[in-house]
Design an enzyme around this catalytic site. Structure first.
Site, mmCIF file in Angstrom:
data_model
loop_
_atom_site.group_PDB
_atom_site.id
_atom_site.type_symbol
_atom_site.label_atom_id
_atom_site.label_comp_id
_atom_site.label_asym_id
_atom_site.label_seq_id
_atom_site.Cartn_x
_atom_site.Cartn_y
_atom_site.Cartn_z
ATOM 1 N N HIS A 22 4.782 5.657 2.435
ATOM 2 C CA HIS A 22 4.906 6.941 2.886
ATOM 3 C C HIS A 22 5.875 6.787 4.257
ATOM 4 C CE1 HIS A 22 2.125 8.986 0.418
ATOM 5 N NE2 HIS A 22 1.104 8.699 0.927
ATOM 6 N N CYS A 72 0.858 -1.333 -0.087
ATOM 7 C CA CYS A 72 -0.067 0.052 0.161
ATOM 8 C C CYS A 72 0.982 1.318 -0.029
ATOM 9 C CB CYS A 72 -0.967 0.058 1.044
ATOM 10 S SG CYS A 72 -1.801 1.261 1.333
ATOM 11 N N CYS A 83 -7.492 -3.200 3.612
ATOM 12 C CA CYS A 83 -7.143 -1.608 3.334
ATOM 13 C C CYS A 83 -7.506 -1.054 2.146
ATOM 14 C CB CYS A 83 -5.577 -1.546 3.769
ATOM 15 S SG CYS A 83 -5.177 0.179 3.463
ATOM 16 N N SER A 113 0.628 3.683 1.811
ATOM 17 C CA SER A 113 0.801 4.394 3.146
ATOM 18 C C SER A 113 2.040 3.501 3.741
ATOM 19 C CB SER A 113 -0.301 4.009 3.866
ATOM 20 O OG SER A 113 -1.393 4.398 3.663
ATOM 21 N N HIS A 144 0.073 -3.825 6.218
ATOM 22 C CA HIS A 144 -1.196 -3.668 7.092
ATOM 23 C C HIS A 144 -2.502 -4.159 6.204
ATOM 24 C CE1 HIS A 144 -0.853 -0.064 4.725
ATOM 25 N NE2 HIS A 144 -1.854 0.097 4.694
#
Length: 378
Positions: free
Chosen positions: A52, A47, A175, A49, A68
């Site tokens: 990031h 993902c 997610c 995220s 996640h």
């Protein structure tokens, strides 16, 4: 030979520091304590995220095991766990559902206070971690940590799902898909016949497109600087796609013109940039438009905007995990997938073995993948 109650040694992708590749290491995973569940991960998605964190935009404590968005099987449970048992197929939840806090009890929210997202501590509820590597404590990420063969989560951070659901598909419900799809259906409550604009056509943005289509939106405008994503967006429901780099004027002005000066009914920012967040707000109807922030903003970032954008009536809101009550909704979403109510397969562009994780992140950064799923050998 049973591993219950014992430390498990297994492979994990450890991020020792930001802006460096993941390192495949042997880690020790401690047994679950009371109210905890140890899970054998079967498949996990990459993902934005997670990236990031690797770029330093999303501050967390290092070293850490990220990931996640996954599906797996319960290996063992700690004292007092009654919700799942060894052998159950599950999805870890980065937004827990304790069922007791103000958000869990309210029909208006879903961000359980037991989450580890805002001021991320990277530890279990008792202030410790279940991972060690080379004698060092390794932090956990977003209540889940799925870039590993085994992980430990709290009982509030796991959902039991259909035993025959394919983990390499339904992991996205952990997610990306749920976050985007729910942003349209739950957070915005998109109405039939409405006009929507989606800023960012990655895995989550395309899931917003799917949600807008499912809600009956008549016009769905995809906005992205990567034209390579336009065909997929249209396949999933976008009626048109535009590239901000094709215009000399701000993209909000372009969207105003495309809608006869009215603006869109609903806009979604699915990138995580403050400039596109304000552009998305400015592109929606000045009186009753709603703009939803779905992308994770950089840590410590600030937004400056003209308050007239809100004074005239627009609504600006955020959406975490698509507004779904995680523990209640994830099993139902898996059932909907199994019932062919939506198609996750179209979002998965690459499937790689777990040890190719760095290659998967390079595909993401180069804009060559929508979702890469890592398969962890059984």
């Amino acid at each position: 030979m049973s591993t219950s109650g014992k430390v498990i040694k297994c492979k994990a992708a450890v991020a020792w520091e930001p802006k460096k590749p993941f390192s495949i290491e042997e880690v020790e995973v401690a047994p679950p304590k009371a109210q905890e569940v140890r899970i054998k991960i079967l498949a996990t998605g990459i993902c934005r995220s997670d990236d990031h964190v690797m770029s330093g935009a999303f501050a967390v404590p290092f070293p850490i095991i990220l990931g996640h968005e996954a599906a797996g099987v319960v290996e063992s449970v700690g004292e007092g766990v009654t919700y799942v048992k060894p052998g159950d197929k599950v999805i870890p939840l980065f937004v827990p559902q304790c069922g007791e806090c103000s958000s869990c009890v309210s029909s208006k929210g879903n961000l359980c206070t037991k989450n580890d997202l805002g001021a991320a501590c990277g530890l279990m509820n008792d202030g410790t971690t279940r991972f060690t590597c080379k004698g060092k404590q390794i932090h956990q990420f977003a209540s889940t940590s799925t870039f590993t063969e085994y992980t430990v989560v709290h009982e509030t951070s796991v959902a039991k799902i259909d035993a025959v659901a394919p983990p390499e598909k339904v992991c996205l419900i952990g997610c990306g898909f749920s976050t985007g799809y729910g942003a349209a259906l739950n957070s915005a409550k998109v109405e039939p016949g409405s006009t929507c604009a989606i800023f960012g056509l990655g895995g989550v943005g395309l899931s917003v497109v799917m949600g807008c289509k499912a809600a009956g939106a008549s016009r769905i405008i995809g906005v992205d600087i990567n034209k390579g994503k336009f065909a997929k967006a249209k396949e999933l429901g976008a009626t048109e796609c535009i590239n901000p780099q094709d215009f000399t004027k701000p993209i909000e002005d372009v969207l105003m013109e495309l809608t006869g000066g009215n603006g869109v009914d609903y806009s979604f920012e699915v990138i995580g940039r403050t400039d596109t967040m304000t552009a998305a707000l400015a592109s929606c109807h000045q009186n009753y438009g709603m703009s939803v922030i779905v992308g994770v903003p950089p840590t410590a970032s600030q937004i400056s905007y003209n308050p007239m954008l809100l004074f005239t009536g627009r609504t600006w809101k955020g959406s975490v995990f698509g507004g779904w009550k995680s523990k209640d909704s994830v099993p139902k979403l898996v059932a909907d997938y199994m019932g062919k109510k939506f198609n996750l397969d179209a979002l998965i562009t690459h499937t790689l073995p777990f040890d190719k994780i760095n290659e998967g992140f390079e595909l993401l950064r180069a804009g060559k993948s929508i979702r890469t799923v890592l398969l962890i050998a059984e």
